[in-house]
Design a protein around this motif. Structure first.
Motif, short mmCIF file in Angstrom:
data_model
loop_
_atom_site.label_atom_id
_atom_site.label_comp_id
_atom_site.label_asym_id
_atom_site.label_seq_id
_atom_site.Cartn_x
_atom_site.Cartn_y
_atom_site.Cartn_z
N GLU A 140 40.41 1.69 47.29
CA GLU A 140 40.52 1.56 48.74
C GLU A 140 39.15 1.23 49.34
O GLU A 140 39.05 0.40 50.25
N ALA A 141 38.10 1.88 48.83
CA ALA A 141 36.76 1.58 49.31
C ALA A 141 36.38 0.13 49.00
O ALA A 141 35.81 -0.58 49.84
N ALA A 142 36.71 -0.31 47.79
CA ALA A 142 36.41 -1.69 47.40
C ALA A 142 37.19 -2.67 48.28
O ALA A 142 36.68 -3.74 48.63
N ALA A 143 38.42 -2.31 48.64
CA ALA A 143 39.22 -3.18 49.51
C ALA A 143 38.53 -3.38 50.85
O ALA A 143 38.50 -4.49 51.39
N HIS A 144 37.93 -2.33 51.39
CA HIS A 144 37.21 -2.45 52.66
C HIS A 144 35.98 -3.34 52.51
O HIS A 144 35.71 -4.19 53.36
N VAL A 145 35.24 -3.16 51.42
CA VAL A 145 34.02 -3.94 51.22
C VAL A 145 34.34 -5.40 50.96
O VAL A 145 33.75 -6.30 51.58
N PHE A 146 35.29 -5.68 50.06
CA PHE A 146 35.65 -7.07 49.76
C PHE A 146 36.33 -7.73 50.95
O PHE A 146 36.33 -8.96 51.07
N GLY A 147 36.94 -6.92 51.81
CA GLY A 147 37.53 -7.48 53.02
C GLY A 147 36.48 -7.92 54.03
O GLY A 147 36.75 -8.78 54.87
N ARG A 148 35.28 -7.31 53.94
CA ARG A 148 34.21 -7.66 54.88
C ARG A 148 33.31 -8.76 54.34
O ARG A 148 32.70 -9.49 55.11
N LYS A 149 33.19 -8.84 53.01
CA LYS A 149 32.23 -9.76 52.40
C LYS A 149 32.87 -10.54 51.26
O LYS A 149 33.75 -10.03 50.58
N LEU B 24 41.62 -8.30 57.40
CA LEU B 24 40.48 -8.76 56.61
C LEU B 24 40.91 -9.40 55.31
O LEU B 24 40.15 -10.17 54.72
N TRP B 25 42.13 -9.09 54.86
CA TRP B 25 42.59 -9.66 53.60
C TRP B 25 43.28 -11.00 53.76
O TRP B 25 43.49 -11.69 52.77
N LEU B 26 43.63 -11.37 54.95
CA LEU B 26 44.33 -12.64 55.15
C LEU B 26 43.50 -13.84 54.69
O LEU B 26 44.00 -14.69 53.95
N PRO B 27 42.21 -13.97 55.07
CA PRO B 27 41.44 -15.12 54.58
C PRO B 27 41.32 -15.15 53.05
O PRO B 27 41.37 -16.23 52.45
N LEU B 28 41.19 -13.97 52.42
CA LEU B 28 41.11 -13.94 50.95
C LEU B 28 42.42 -14.40 50.33
O LEU B 28 42.43 -15.16 49.35
N PHE B 29 43.53 -13.94 50.89
CA PHE B 29 44.84 -14.33 50.41
C PHE B 29 45.00 -15.85 50.49
O PHE B 29 45.44 -16.50 49.53
N ILE B 30 44.65 -16.41 51.63
CA ILE B 30 44.77 -17.86 51.83
C ILE B 30 43.82 -18.61 50.90
O ILE B 30 44.18 -19.64 50.33
N VAL C 103 57.89 -10.57 56.23
CA VAL C 103 57.12 -9.86 55.21
C VAL C 103 55.64 -10.18 55.36
O VAL C 103 54.78 -9.29 55.32
N TYR C 104 55.32 -11.46 55.55
CA TYR C 104 53.91 -11.86 55.76
C TYR C 104 53.33 -11.19 56.99
O TYR C 104 52.23 -10.62 56.95
N ALA C 105 54.05 -11.28 58.10
CA ALA C 105 53.53 -10.75 59.37
C ALA C 105 53.32 -9.24 59.29
O ALA C 105 52.31 -8.72 59.76
N ASP C 106 54.26 -8.53 58.67
CA ASP C 106 54.14 -7.08 58.54
C ASP C 106 53.03 -6.70 57.57
O ASP C 106 52.27 -5.76 57.81
N HIS C 107 52.94 -7.44 56.48
CA HIS C 107 51.97 -7.11 55.43
C HIS C 107 50.54 -7.22 55.93
O HIS C 107 49.69 -6.40 55.59
N PHE C 108 50.26 -8.23 56.74
CA PHE C 108 48.89 -8.46 57.18
C PHE C 108 48.56 -7.84 58.54
O PHE C 108 47.43 -7.95 59.01
N LYS C 109 49.54 -7.18 59.14
CA LYS C 109 49.30 -6.60 60.47
C LYS C 109 48.09 -5.66 60.46
O LYS C 109 47.23 -5.71 61.33
#
Length: 204
Positions: A19-28, A105-111, A95-101
């Motif tokens: 979870e901590a890594a998710a926050h960091v990778f979501g920012r950088k 921060l993860w949407l750009p990585l996903f794309i 599903v997309y809209a709910d998942h990324f709500k």
């Protein structure tokens, strides 16, 4: 019993680190994020971090794989019921809209990773995520093919329709998260579906 408790505690620490890594990778981006930042985010020492993950790459892969698996499971559940194709398309958008709500921060990585998949580039990471993209894309193509056969969409190439569909959806998600006003996921879905059908819907 002691072993069970130790195993549970170890898994809880691993979940905390992910979870901590998710926050960091979501920012950088991956190349800029550091293991030191992840350890600090989790409030754990470097030794404790390396007890669970041998490298930043391993940690990154597990974070994205877990996120992708969660998304995949939600999509499977939403599309399990047999429904008309446009209702299934709406369910997929939802599903997309709910998942990324709450994971903006993860949407750009996903794309970013799906861009690599769509254009045939070899990613350094994530064979499991590639499998999920393949299933997701095949599922969408099947929905669109059935919509064309039912006369609900123009008789266009399904590859084109698939890419157009993803493009409209991503544009609507971008509008939801970059518009400066918090938006209900349903509004994102309604806008994406309306734009898609306006461009690709059956003509009178």
């Amino acid at each position: 019993m002691v072993l069970d408790r130790k195993h549970l505690e170890k898994q809880q620490r691993k979940d905390l680190l992910l979870e901590a890594a998710a926050h960091v990778f979501g920012r950088k981006p991956f190349d800029e994020a550091t293991m030191q930042e992840i350890a600090a985010e989790a409030q754990i020492g470097m030794q404790g971090l390396y007890e669970h993950f041998a490298s930043k790459r391993e940690l990154y892969e597990q974070v994205l794989t877990r996120r992708s698996e969660h998304f995949f499971a939600r999509a499977e559940e939403a599309l399990r019921e047999a429904r008309p194709p446009l209702e299934q398309l709406r369910a997929m958008f939802q599903v997309y809209a709910d998942h990324f709500k709450d994971r903006v921060l993860w949407l750009p990585l996903f794309i970013h990773h799906r861009f690599y998949f769509d254009w045939g580039f070899q990613s350094r990471f994530l064979p499991r995520q590639r499998e999920i993209y393949e299933v997701e894309r095949d599922r969408l193509k099947d929905i669109l093919r059935r919509a064309v056969e039912a006369g609900l969409l123009q008789d266009l190439d399904t590859e084109f329709l698939t890419q157009f569909c993803f493009g409209v959806l991503e544009a609507s998600l971008h509008r939801s998260h970059r518009g400066g006003v918090e938006e209900d996921p349903q509004a994102c879905v309604d806008r994406a579906l309306a734009c898609f059908l306006q461009g690709a819907g059956a003509r009178p």
